[in-house]
Design a protein around this motif. Structure first.
Motif, PDB file in Angstrom:
ATOM      1  N   ILE A  54       0.845  -1.202   0.000  1.00 56.78           N
ATOM      2  CA  ILE A  54       0.000   0.000   0.000  1.00 56.78           C
ATOM      3  C   ILE A  54       0.877   1.246   0.000  1.00 56.78           C
ATOM      4  O   ILE A  54       1.776   1.398   0.815  1.00 56.78           O
ATOM      5  CB  ILE A  54      -1.012   0.036   1.184  1.00 56.78           C
ATOM      6  N   ARG A  55       0.631   2.081  -0.973  1.00 55.19           N
ATOM      7  CA  ARG A  55       1.378   3.332  -1.138  1.00 55.19           C
ATOM      8  C   ARG A  55       0.422   4.320  -1.785  1.00 55.19           C
ATOM      9  O   ARG A  55      -0.222   3.999  -2.785  1.00 55.19           O
ATOM     10  CB  ARG A  55       2.587   3.026  -2.046  1.00 55.19           C
ATOM     11  N   VAL A 118      -0.055  -2.397   8.117  1.00 55.59           N
ATOM     12  CA  VAL A 118       1.192  -1.621   8.122  1.00 55.59           C
ATOM     13  C   VAL A 118       0.981  -0.401   9.012  1.00 55.59           C
ATOM     14  O   VAL A 118      -0.132   0.101   9.132  1.00 55.59           O
ATOM     15  CB  VAL A 118       1.660  -1.230   6.698  1.00 55.59           C
ATOM     16  N   SER A 119       2.048   0.041   9.663  1.00 55.14           N
ATOM     17  CA  SER A 119       1.860   1.114  10.643  1.00 55.14           C
ATOM     18  C   SER A 119       2.302   2.475  10.128  1.00 55.14           C
ATOM     19  O   SER A 119       2.028   3.487  10.761  1.00 55.14           O
ATOM     20  CB  SER A 119       2.587   0.753  11.944  1.00 55.14           C
ATOM     21  N   GLY A 120       2.981   2.485   8.964  1.00 57.20           N
ATOM     22  CA  GLY A 120       3.345   3.771   8.353  1.00 57.20           C
ATOM     23  C   GLY A 120       4.722   4.238   8.777  1.00 57.20           C
ATOM     24  O   GLY A 120       5.123   4.110   9.930  1.00 57.20           O
ATOM     25  N   HIS A 136       5.928   7.557  16.555  1.00 56.58           N
ATOM     26  CA  HIS A 136       6.208   6.149  16.238  1.00 56.58           C
ATOM     27  C   HIS A 136       5.393   5.161  17.072  1.00 56.58           C
ATOM     28  O   HIS A 136       4.634   4.331  16.547  1.00 56.58           O
ATOM     29  CB  HIS A 136       7.702   5.871  16.415  1.00 56.58           C
ATOM     30  N   TYR A 140       1.818   2.326  16.436  1.00 55.89           N
ATOM     31  CA  TYR A 140       1.631   0.913  16.759  1.00 55.89           C
ATOM     32  C   TYR A 140       0.475   0.709  17.734  1.00 55.89           C
ATOM     33  O   TYR A 140      -0.226  -0.298  17.664  1.00 55.89           O
ATOM     34  CB  TYR A 140       2.936   0.302  17.302  1.00 55.89           C
ATOM     35  N   SER A 190      10.241  -3.851  12.811  1.00 54.14           N
ATOM     36  CA  SER A 190      11.350  -4.458  13.550  1.00 54.14           C
ATOM     37  C   SER A 190      11.504  -3.833  14.920  1.00 54.14           C
ATOM     38  O   SER A 190      12.162  -4.386  15.791  1.00 54.14           O
ATOM     39  CB  SER A 190      12.681  -4.239  12.824  1.00 54.14           C
ATOM     40  N   SER A 191      10.942  -2.638  15.107  1.00 51.12           N
ATOM     41  CA  SER A 191      11.164  -1.882  16.349  1.00 51.12           C
ATOM     42  C   SER A 191      10.568  -2.612  17.547  1.00 51.12           C
ATOM     43  O   SER A 191       9.799  -3.566  17.393  1.00 51.12           O
ATOM     44  CB  SER A 191      10.515  -0.498  16.208  1.00 51.12           C
ATOM     45  N   GLY A 277      11.696   3.232  12.311  1.00 46.16           N
ATOM     46  CA  GLY A 277      12.281   2.742  13.556  1.00 46.16           C
ATOM     47  C   GLY A 277      13.413   3.551  14.145  1.00 46.16           C
ATOM     48  O   GLY A 277      13.623   3.522  15.362  1.00 46.16           O
ATOM     49  N   ASN A 286      13.050  -0.932  11.563  1.00 47.87           N
ATOM     50  CA  ASN A 286      13.343  -1.591  10.292  1.00 47.87           C
ATOM     51  C   ASN A 286      14.606  -1.104   9.587  1.00 47.87           C
ATOM     52  O   ASN A 286      15.368  -1.886   9.087  1.00 47.87           O
ATOM     53  CB  ASN A 286      12.155  -1.356   9.355  1.00 47.87           C
TER      54      ASN A 286
HETATM   55  C1  LIG Z   1       7.292  -7.138   4.698  1.00 47.46           C
HETATM   56  C2  LIG Z   1       6.871  -5.729   4.975  1.00 47.46           C
HETATM   57  C3  LIG Z   1       5.895  -5.142   4.188  1.00 47.46           C
HETATM   58  C4  LIG Z   1       5.509  -3.822   4.379  1.00 47.46           C
HETATM   59  N1  LIG Z   1       4.595  -3.262   3.536  1.00 47.46           N
HETATM   60  C5  LIG Z   1       4.299  -1.943   3.666  1.00 47.46           C
HETATM   61  C6  LIG Z   1       3.429  -1.296   2.739  1.00 47.46           C
HETATM   62  O1  LIG Z   1       2.907  -1.908   1.807  1.00 47.46           O
HETATM   63  N2  LIG Z   1       3.180   0.032   2.912  1.00 47.46           N
HETATM   64  C7  LIG Z   1       3.740   0.753   3.945  1.00 47.46           C
HETATM   65  O2  LIG Z   1       3.493   1.939   4.052  1.00 47.46           O
HETATM   66  N3  LIG Z   1       4.565   0.160   4.830  1.00 47.46           N
HETATM   67  C8  LIG Z   1       4.861  -1.165   4.718  1.00 47.46           C
HETATM   68  N4  LIG Z   1       5.708  -1.755   5.620  1.00 47.46           N
HETATM   69  C9  LIG Z   1       6.234  -0.927   6.736  1.00 47.46           C
HETATM   70  C10 LIG Z   1       5.781  -1.369   8.123  1.00 47.46           C
HETATM   71  O3  LIG Z   1       4.407  -1.499   8.294  1.00 47.46           O
HETATM   72  C11 LIG Z   1       6.307  -0.436   9.195  1.00 47.46           C
HETATM   73  O4  LIG Z   1       5.710   0.815   9.091  1.00 47.46           O
HETATM   74  C12 LIG Z   1       7.768  -0.238   9.038  1.00 47.46           C
HETATM   75  O5  LIG Z   1       8.343  -1.502   8.923  1.00 47.46           O
HETATM   76  C13 LIG Z   1       8.386   0.512  10.221  1.00 47.46           C
HETATM   77  O6  LIG Z   1       8.784  -0.390  11.144  1.00 47.46           O
HETATM   78  P1  LIG Z   1       9.657  -0.022  12.405  1.00 47.46           P
HETATM   79  O7  LIG Z   1       8.724   0.479  13.439  1.00 47.46           O
HETATM   80  O8  LIG Z   1      10.281  -1.313  12.791  1.00 47.46           O
HETATM   81  O9  LIG Z   1      10.662   0.917  11.915  1.00 47.46           O
HETATM   82  C14 LIG Z   1       6.101  -3.075   5.439  1.00 47.46           C
HETATM   83  C15 LIG Z   1       7.087  -3.679   6.243  1.00 47.46           C
HETATM   84  C16 LIG Z   1       7.488  -4.980   6.015  1.00 47.46           C
HETATM   85  C17 LIG Z   1       8.556  -5.577   6.893  1.00 47.46           C
END
Ligand SMILES: Cc1cc2nc3c(=O)[nH]c(=O)nc-3n(C[C@H](O)[C@H](O)[C@H](O)COP(=O)(O)O)c2cc1C
Length: 364
Positions: A54-55, A118-120, A136, A140, A190-191, A277, A286
Protein backbone atom coordinates in the motif's frame (compact mmCIF):
# COMPACT_ATOMS: atom_id res chain seq x y z
CA UNK A 1 12.36 -25.62 14.36
CA UNK A 2 8.91 -25.87 12.79
CA UNK A 3 8.16 -29.27 11.23
CA UNK A 4 5.87 -27.63 8.69
CA UNK A 5 7.37 -27.02 5.25
CA UNK A 6 8.63 -23.45 5.10
CA UNK A 7 6.22 -21.21 3.17
CA UNK A 8 6.99 -18.85 0.29
CA UNK A 9 5.54 -15.50 -0.65
CA UNK A 10 6.44 -12.94 -3.30
CA UNK A 11 6.00 -9.15 -3.31
CA UNK A 12 3.24 -8.14 -5.72
CA UNK A 13 4.84 -5.47 -7.93
CA UNK A 14 1.81 -3.17 -7.73
CA UNK A 15 4.15 -0.18 -7.33
CA UNK A 16 6.13 1.06 -10.35
CA UNK A 17 9.90 0.94 -10.60
CA UNK A 18 10.55 -2.58 -9.27
CA UNK A 19 12.00 -3.46 -5.87
CA UNK A 20 15.46 -1.95 -6.25
CA UNK A 21 16.21 1.76 -6.54
CA UNK A 22 18.61 1.24 -9.44
CA UNK A 23 18.84 1.94 -13.14
CA UNK A 24 19.65 -1.71 -13.86
CA UNK A 25 17.15 -3.34 -16.23
CA UNK A 26 14.17 -4.76 -14.30
CA UNK A 27 11.82 -6.86 -16.42
CA UNK A 28 8.73 -6.27 -14.31
CA UNK A 29 5.60 -4.19 -14.43
CA UNK A 30 3.04 -2.81 -12.00
CA UNK A 31 0.18 -3.28 -14.50
CA UNK A 32 -2.67 -5.70 -13.90
CA UNK A 33 -2.05 -8.02 -16.87
CA UNK A 34 1.55 -8.58 -15.83
CA UNK A 35 0.45 -9.14 -12.23
CA UNK A 36 -2.31 -11.61 -13.09
CA UNK A 37 0.11 -13.71 -15.11
CA UNK A 38 2.72 -13.50 -12.35
CA UNK A 39 0.21 -14.73 -9.75
CA UNK A 40 -0.63 -17.72 -11.97
CA UNK A 41 3.06 -18.50 -12.47
CA UNK A 42 3.65 -18.24 -8.71
CA UNK A 43 0.88 -20.60 -7.73
CA UNK A 44 2.03 -23.16 -10.30
CA UNK A 45 5.59 -22.73 -9.01
CA UNK A 46 4.51 -23.67 -5.46
CA UNK A 47 4.23 -20.27 -3.80
CA UNK A 48 1.74 -20.03 -0.91
CA UNK A 49 1.20 -16.25 -0.70
CA UNK A 50 1.48 -12.99 -2.62
CA UNK A 51 1.92 -9.74 -0.65
CA UNK A 52 0.56 -6.51 -2.10
CA UNK A 53 1.90 -3.09 -1.10
CA UNK A 54 0.00 0.00 0.00
CA UNK A 55 1.38 3.33 -1.14
CA UNK A 56 -0.61 6.52 -1.81
CA UNK A 57 2.25 8.56 -3.17
CA UNK A 58 6.02 8.23 -3.47
CA UNK A 59 8.75 10.79 -3.91
CA UNK A 60 11.58 8.37 -4.55
CA UNK A 61 10.92 6.84 -7.96
CA UNK A 62 7.91 4.61 -7.30
CA UNK A 63 5.40 7.16 -8.48
CA UNK A 64 2.62 4.90 -9.85
CA UNK A 65 0.74 2.49 -7.61
CA UNK A 66 -2.38 0.33 -7.83
CA UNK A 67 -4.41 0.14 -4.62
CA UNK A 68 -3.70 -2.96 -2.55
CA UNK A 69 -7.16 -4.39 -1.70
CA UNK A 70 -8.39 -3.95 -5.26
CA UNK A 71 -5.38 -5.62 -6.84
CA UNK A 72 -5.42 -8.38 -4.23
CA UNK A 73 -9.00 -9.21 -5.19
CA UNK A 74 -8.12 -9.18 -8.89
CA UNK A 75 -5.23 -11.60 -8.28
CA UNK A 76 -7.43 -13.92 -6.23
CA UNK A 77 -9.96 -13.93 -9.05
CA UNK A 78 -7.22 -14.97 -11.48
CA UNK A 79 -5.91 -17.86 -9.33
CA UNK A 80 -7.20 -20.93 -7.49
CA UNK A 81 -4.94 -21.72 -4.54
CA UNK A 82 -2.73 -18.71 -3.89
CA UNK A 83 -3.51 -16.63 -0.80
CA UNK A 84 -3.13 -12.90 -1.28
CA UNK A 85 -2.19 -10.61 1.59
CA UNK A 86 -3.66 -7.12 1.19
CA UNK A 87 -1.69 -4.33 2.86
CA UNK A 88 -3.87 -1.91 4.82
CA UNK A 89 -2.87 1.29 6.56
CA UNK A 90 -4.86 2.28 9.68
CA UNK A 91 -5.76 5.94 9.24
CA UNK A 92 -7.04 5.85 5.65
CA UNK A 93 -8.84 2.59 6.59
CA UNK A 94 -10.86 2.12 9.72
CA UNK A 95 -11.52 -1.39 11.04
CA UNK A 96 -15.25 -1.36 10.20
CA UNK A 97 -14.51 -0.86 6.50
CA UNK A 98 -11.56 -3.26 6.44
CA UNK A 99 -13.49 -6.03 8.24
CA UNK A 100 -16.45 -5.72 5.87
CA UNK A 101 -14.34 -5.40 2.71
CA UNK A 102 -12.15 -8.40 3.50
CA UNK A 103 -15.07 -10.58 4.67
CA UNK A 104 -16.74 -9.97 1.30
CA UNK A 105 -13.56 -10.81 -0.61
CA UNK A 106 -13.12 -13.91 1.56
CA UNK A 107 -16.56 -15.14 0.43
CA UNK A 108 -15.92 -14.32 -3.22
CA UNK A 109 -12.61 -16.20 -3.29
CA UNK A 110 -13.15 -19.36 -1.29
CA UNK A 111 -11.34 -18.06 1.81
CA UNK A 112 -8.00 -16.88 0.40
CA UNK A 113 -7.61 -13.28 1.54
CA UNK A 114 -5.24 -12.20 4.34
CA UNK A 115 -4.25 -8.76 5.65
CA UNK A 116 -0.94 -7.00 6.34
CA UNK A 117 -1.51 -4.19 8.84
CA UNK A 118 1.19 -1.62 8.12
CA UNK A 119 1.86 1.11 10.64
CA UNK A 120 3.34 3.77 8.35
CA UNK A 121 6.80 5.31 8.06
CA UNK A 122 6.30 7.91 5.34
CA UNK A 123 5.36 11.26 6.88
CA UNK A 124 5.20 13.00 3.49
CA UNK A 125 2.56 10.54 2.34
CA UNK A 126 0.40 11.16 5.40
CA UNK A 127 0.67 14.92 4.86
CA UNK A 128 -0.18 14.56 1.18
CA UNK A 129 -3.46 12.79 1.91
CA UNK A 130 -4.41 14.87 4.95
CA UNK A 131 -3.89 12.15 7.54
CA UNK A 132 -2.63 13.20 10.98
CA UNK A 133 0.91 11.89 11.58
CA UNK A 134 1.24 10.06 14.91
CA UNK A 135 4.49 9.52 16.82
CA UNK A 136 6.21 6.15 16.24
CA UNK A 137 4.85 4.19 19.19
CA UNK A 138 1.40 5.78 18.89
CA UNK A 139 1.17 4.41 15.35
CA UNK A 140 1.63 0.91 16.76
CA UNK A 141 -0.88 1.54 19.56
CA UNK A 142 -3.40 2.43 16.87
CA UNK A 143 -2.48 -0.62 14.77
CA UNK A 144 -2.93 -2.87 17.78
CA UNK A 145 -6.42 -1.49 18.43
CA UNK A 146 -7.13 -1.91 14.70
CA UNK A 147 -6.23 -5.62 14.95
CA UNK A 148 -8.20 -6.10 18.18
CA UNK A 149 -11.22 -4.53 16.51
CA UNK A 150 -10.84 -6.66 13.36
CA UNK A 151 -10.66 -9.85 15.39
CA UNK A 152 -13.62 -8.81 17.52
CA UNK A 153 -15.77 -7.95 14.49
CA UNK A 154 -14.78 -11.13 12.64
CA UNK A 155 -15.31 -13.57 15.50
CA UNK A 156 -18.11 -12.25 17.74
CA UNK A 157 -21.62 -10.84 17.53
CA UNK A 158 -22.71 -7.73 19.41
CA UNK A 159 -19.12 -6.49 19.40
CA UNK A 160 -18.49 -3.58 21.75
CA UNK A 161 -15.08 -1.89 21.98
CA UNK A 162 -13.97 1.28 23.74
CA UNK A 163 -10.52 2.13 22.43
CA UNK A 164 -8.61 5.40 22.23
CA UNK A 165 -8.76 5.23 18.42
CA UNK A 166 -11.81 3.09 17.61
CA UNK A 167 -15.24 2.51 19.15
CA UNK A 168 -17.90 -0.09 18.39
CA UNK A 169 -21.36 -0.55 19.94
CA UNK A 170 -23.19 -3.85 19.79
CA UNK A 171 -22.01 -4.45 16.22
CA UNK A 172 -22.67 -7.76 14.42
CA UNK A 173 -20.98 -8.21 11.05
CA UNK A 174 -22.94 -10.45 8.69
CA UNK A 175 -21.72 -12.53 7.04
CA UNK A 176 -18.62 -13.33 9.04
CA UNK A 177 -15.57 -14.25 6.90
CA UNK A 178 -15.39 -17.75 5.47
CA UNK A 179 -12.01 -18.53 7.05
CA UNK A 180 -12.17 -19.66 10.65
CA UNK A 181 -11.48 -18.22 13.10
CA UNK A 182 -10.65 -15.31 10.75
CA UNK A 183 -8.39 -14.34 7.80
CA UNK A 184 -4.73 -14.38 8.79
CA UNK A 185 -3.37 -11.10 10.15
CA UNK A 186 0.18 -10.14 9.19
CA UNK A 187 2.09 -7.12 10.45
CA UNK A 188 5.43 -5.53 9.53
CA UNK A 189 8.24 -3.84 11.45
CA UNK A 190 11.35 -4.46 13.55
CA UNK A 191 11.16 -1.88 16.35
CA UNK A 192 10.37 -2.70 19.97
CA UNK A 193 6.80 -1.48 19.47
CA UNK A 194 6.40 -3.63 16.33
CA UNK A 195 7.69 -6.73 18.08
CA UNK A 196 5.59 -6.19 21.20
CA UNK A 197 2.48 -5.79 19.09
CA UNK A 198 3.25 -9.02 17.24
CA UNK A 199 3.76 -10.80 20.55
CA UNK A 200 0.28 -9.73 21.65
CA UNK A 201 -2.07 -9.76 18.66
CA UNK A 202 -0.67 -10.67 15.22
CA UNK A 203 -0.75 -14.11 13.58
CA UNK A 204 2.35 -13.28 11.56
CA UNK A 205 5.30 -10.91 11.99
CA UNK A 206 7.04 -9.72 8.83
CA UNK A 207 10.47 -8.21 9.11
CA UNK A 208 13.08 -6.66 6.83
CA UNK A 209 15.95 -8.72 5.48
CA UNK A 210 18.71 -9.55 7.93
CA UNK A 211 21.50 -12.03 8.71
CA UNK A 212 20.61 -15.39 10.25
CA UNK A 213 22.01 -14.12 13.59
CA UNK A 214 19.96 -10.91 13.39
CA UNK A 215 16.79 -12.88 12.61
CA UNK A 216 17.51 -15.41 15.37
CA UNK A 217 17.70 -12.62 17.95
CA UNK A 218 14.36 -11.19 16.80
CA UNK A 219 12.67 -14.58 16.71
CA UNK A 220 13.82 -15.45 20.23
CA UNK A 221 12.74 -12.07 21.56
CA UNK A 222 9.27 -12.24 19.99
CA UNK A 223 8.62 -15.88 20.81
CA UNK A 224 9.60 -15.37 24.49
CA UNK A 225 7.32 -12.35 24.77
CA UNK A 226 4.47 -14.09 22.94
CA UNK A 227 4.74 -17.14 25.19
CA UNK A 228 4.50 -14.88 28.24
CA UNK A 229 1.29 -13.47 26.71
CA UNK A 230 -0.12 -16.93 25.93
CA UNK A 231 0.07 -16.02 22.21
CA UNK A 232 1.89 -17.60 19.30
CA UNK A 233 3.16 -15.80 16.24
CA UNK A 234 4.74 -16.99 13.01
CA UNK A 235 7.68 -15.19 11.40
CA UNK A 236 8.21 -14.05 7.78
CA UNK A 237 11.51 -12.58 6.53
CA UNK A 238 12.13 -10.46 3.46
CA UNK A 239 14.81 -11.50 0.93
CA UNK A 240 15.81 -10.25 -2.50
CA UNK A 241 16.59 -13.42 -4.46
CA UNK A 242 19.30 -13.55 -7.12
CA UNK A 243 19.49 -17.20 -8.16
CA UNK A 244 21.88 -17.95 -11.02
CA UNK A 245 23.76 -21.02 -12.25
CA UNK A 246 27.00 -19.86 -10.64
CA UNK A 247 27.67 -17.81 -7.56
CA UNK A 248 29.89 -15.47 -9.61
CA UNK A 249 26.98 -14.67 -11.94
CA UNK A 250 24.65 -13.94 -9.03
CA UNK A 251 27.23 -11.71 -7.30
CA UNK A 252 27.84 -9.84 -10.57
CA UNK A 253 24.12 -9.03 -10.74
CA UNK A 254 24.19 -7.65 -7.18
CA UNK A 255 27.29 -5.58 -8.03
CA UNK A 256 25.53 -4.18 -11.08
CA UNK A 257 22.41 -3.28 -9.08
CA UNK A 258 24.55 -1.34 -6.60
CA UNK A 259 26.76 0.25 -9.27
CA UNK A 260 23.67 1.52 -11.11
CA UNK A 261 21.85 2.64 -7.94
CA UNK A 262 20.19 6.00 -8.21
CA UNK A 263 21.87 7.90 -5.32
CA UNK A 264 19.39 10.76 -5.26
CA UNK A 265 16.40 8.42 -4.97
CA UNK A 266 18.16 6.09 -2.49
CA UNK A 267 19.06 9.04 -0.26
CA UNK A 268 15.53 10.46 -0.50
CA UNK A 269 14.12 7.08 0.53
CA UNK A 270 16.77 6.81 3.29
CA UNK A 271 15.82 10.15 4.76
CA UNK A 272 12.08 9.28 4.71
CA UNK A 273 12.54 5.97 6.50
CA UNK A 274 14.24 7.79 9.38
CA UNK A 275 10.64 8.46 10.42
CA UNK A 276 10.31 4.76 11.02
CA UNK A 277 12.28 2.74 13.56
CA UNK A 278 15.24 5.11 13.92
CA UNK A 279 12.67 7.47 15.44
CA UNK A 280 11.37 4.80 17.81
CA UNK A 281 12.44 5.26 21.46
CA UNK A 282 14.99 2.41 21.37
CA UNK A 283 16.11 3.10 17.74
CA UNK A 284 15.92 -0.53 16.60
CA UNK A 285 13.40 -0.24 13.80
CA UNK A 286 13.34 -1.59 10.29
CA UNK A 287 15.91 0.69 8.70
CA UNK A 288 17.74 1.93 11.83
CA UNK A 289 21.04 0.31 10.81
CA UNK A 290 20.67 0.23 7.01
CA UNK A 291 23.67 1.29 4.91
CA UNK A 292 23.40 2.98 1.49
CA UNK A 293 23.74 -0.44 -0.19
CA UNK A 294 21.01 -1.96 1.99
CA UNK A 295 18.63 0.87 1.10
CA UNK A 296 18.94 0.17 -2.63
CA UNK A 297 16.46 -2.63 -1.89
CA UNK A 298 13.43 -1.16 -0.11
CA UNK A 299 13.30 -3.74 2.70
CA UNK A 300 16.98 -4.63 3.25
CA UNK A 301 16.53 -7.75 1.12
CA UNK A 302 20.23 -8.18 0.19
CA UNK A 303 21.14 -8.73 3.86
CA UNK A 304 19.34 -12.10 3.91
CA UNK A 305 21.85 -13.22 1.26
CA UNK A 306 19.67 -15.41 -0.93
CA UNK A 307 22.18 -14.62 -3.66
CA UNK A 308 24.04 -17.50 -5.33
CA UNK A 309 23.30 -20.90 -6.81
CA UNK A 310 19.99 -22.69 -6.14
CA UNK A 311 21.83 -25.05 -3.76
CA UNK A 312 23.39 -22.20 -1.75
CA UNK A 313 20.06 -20.41 -1.55
CA UNK A 314 18.21 -23.56 -0.47
CA UNK A 315 20.77 -24.16 2.30
CA UNK A 316 20.43 -20.59 3.57
CA UNK A 317 16.63 -20.87 3.57
CA UNK A 318 16.81 -24.01 5.68
CA UNK A 319 19.27 -22.25 8.03
CA UNK A 320 16.63 -19.54 8.50
CA UNK A 321 14.04 -22.22 9.18
CA UNK A 322 16.40 -23.69 11.79
CA UNK A 323 16.27 -20.42 13.76
CA UNK A 324 12.46 -20.34 13.66
CA UNK A 325 11.48 -18.64 10.38
CA UNK A 326 8.15 -19.87 8.92
CA UNK A 327 7.98 -17.94 5.65
CA UNK A 328 10.37 -16.33 3.16
CA UNK A 329 9.03 -13.25 1.39
CA UNK A 330 10.86 -12.92 -1.91
CA UNK A 331 11.53 -10.16 -4.42
CA UNK A 332 13.23 -10.33 -7.82
CA UNK A 333 14.62 -8.21 -10.64
CA UNK A 334 12.66 -9.98 -13.39
CA UNK A 335 9.58 -11.23 -11.55
CA UNK A 336 7.81 -13.61 -13.94
CA UNK A 337 10.98 -15.37 -15.12
CA UNK A 338 12.60 -15.56 -11.72
CA UNK A 339 9.54 -16.72 -9.79
CA UNK A 340 9.29 -19.57 -12.29
CA UNK A 341 13.03 -20.33 -11.98
CA UNK A 342 12.75 -20.30 -8.18
CA UNK A 343 9.88 -22.79 -8.32
CA UNK A 344 11.77 -25.11 -10.65
CA UNK A 345 15.28 -24.92 -9.21
CA UNK A 346 15.28 -23.70 -5.60
CA UNK A 347 12.02 -24.91 -4.06
CA UNK A 348 12.59 -28.64 -4.77
CA UNK A 349 16.03 -28.41 -3.11
CA UNK A 350 14.48 -26.78 -0.04
CA UNK A 351 11.93 -29.60 0.20
CA UNK A 352 14.74 -32.19 -0.13
CA UNK A 353 16.76 -30.56 2.64
CA UNK A 354 13.68 -30.36 4.84
CA UNK A 355 13.03 -34.06 4.32
CA UNK A 356 16.63 -34.97 5.13
CA UNK A 357 16.33 -33.05 8.40
CA UNK A 358 13.01 -34.72 9.24
CA UNK A 359 14.65 -38.12 8.56
CA UNK A 360 17.54 -37.30 10.90
CA UNK A 361 15.12 -36.14 13.56
CA UNK A 362 13.09 -39.38 13.27
CA UNK A 363 16.28 -41.49 13.67
CA UNK A 364 17.48 -39.44 16.67
C1 LIG B 1 7.29 -7.14 4.70
C2 LIG B 1 6.87 -5.73 4.98
C3 LIG B 1 5.90 -5.14 4.19
C4 LIG B 1 5.51 -3.82 4.38
N1 LIG B 1 4.60 -3.26 3.54
C5 LIG B 1 4.30 -1.94 3.67
C6 LIG B 1 3.43 -1.30 2.74
O1 LIG B 1 2.91 -1.91 1.81
N2 LIG B 1 3.18 0.03 2.91
C7 LIG B 1 3.74 0.75 3.94
O2 LIG B 1 3.49 1.94 4.05
N3 LIG B 1 4.56 0.16 4.83
C8 LIG B 1 4.86 -1.16 4.72
N4 LIG B 1 5.71 -1.76 5.62
C9 LIG B 1 6.23 -0.93 6.74
C10 LIG B 1 5.78 -1.37 8.12
O3 LIG B 1 4.41 -1.50 8.29
C11 LIG B 1 6.31 -0.44 9.19
O4 LIG B 1 5.71 0.82 9.09
C12 LIG B 1 7.77 -0.24 9.04
O5 LIG B 1 8.34 -1.50 8.92
C13 LIG B 1 8.39 0.51 10.22
O6 LIG B 1 8.78 -0.39 11.14
P1 LIG B 1 9.66 -0.02 12.40
O7 LIG B 1 8.72 0.48 13.44
O8 LIG B 1 10.28 -1.31 12.79
O9 LIG B 1 10.66 0.92 11.92
C14 LIG B 1 6.10 -3.08 5.44
C15 LIG B 1 7.09 -3.68 6.24
C16 LIG B 1 7.49 -4.98 6.01
C17 LIG B 1 8.56 -5.58 6.89
Amino acid sequence: MSQQPIKFAYWVPNVSGGLVVSNIEQRTSWDIDYNRKLAQIAETAGFDYALSQIRFTAGYGAEFQHESVTISHALLAATEKLKVIAAILPGPWNPALAAKQLATIDHFTGGRIAINVVSGWFKGEFHAIGEPWLEHDERYRRSEEFIQALKGIWTTDNFTFNGDFYRFRDYSLKPKPLQQPHPEIFQGGSSRAARDMAARVSDWYFTNGNTVEGIKAQVEDIRAKAAANGHSVKIGVNAFVIARETEAEARAVLDEIIAKANPEAVNAFGSEVKNAGAASPEGEGNWAKSTFEDLVQYNDGFKTNLIGTPQQIAERIVALKDVGVDLILTGYLHFQEEVEYFGQHVLPLVRELEQQREGKRAVA
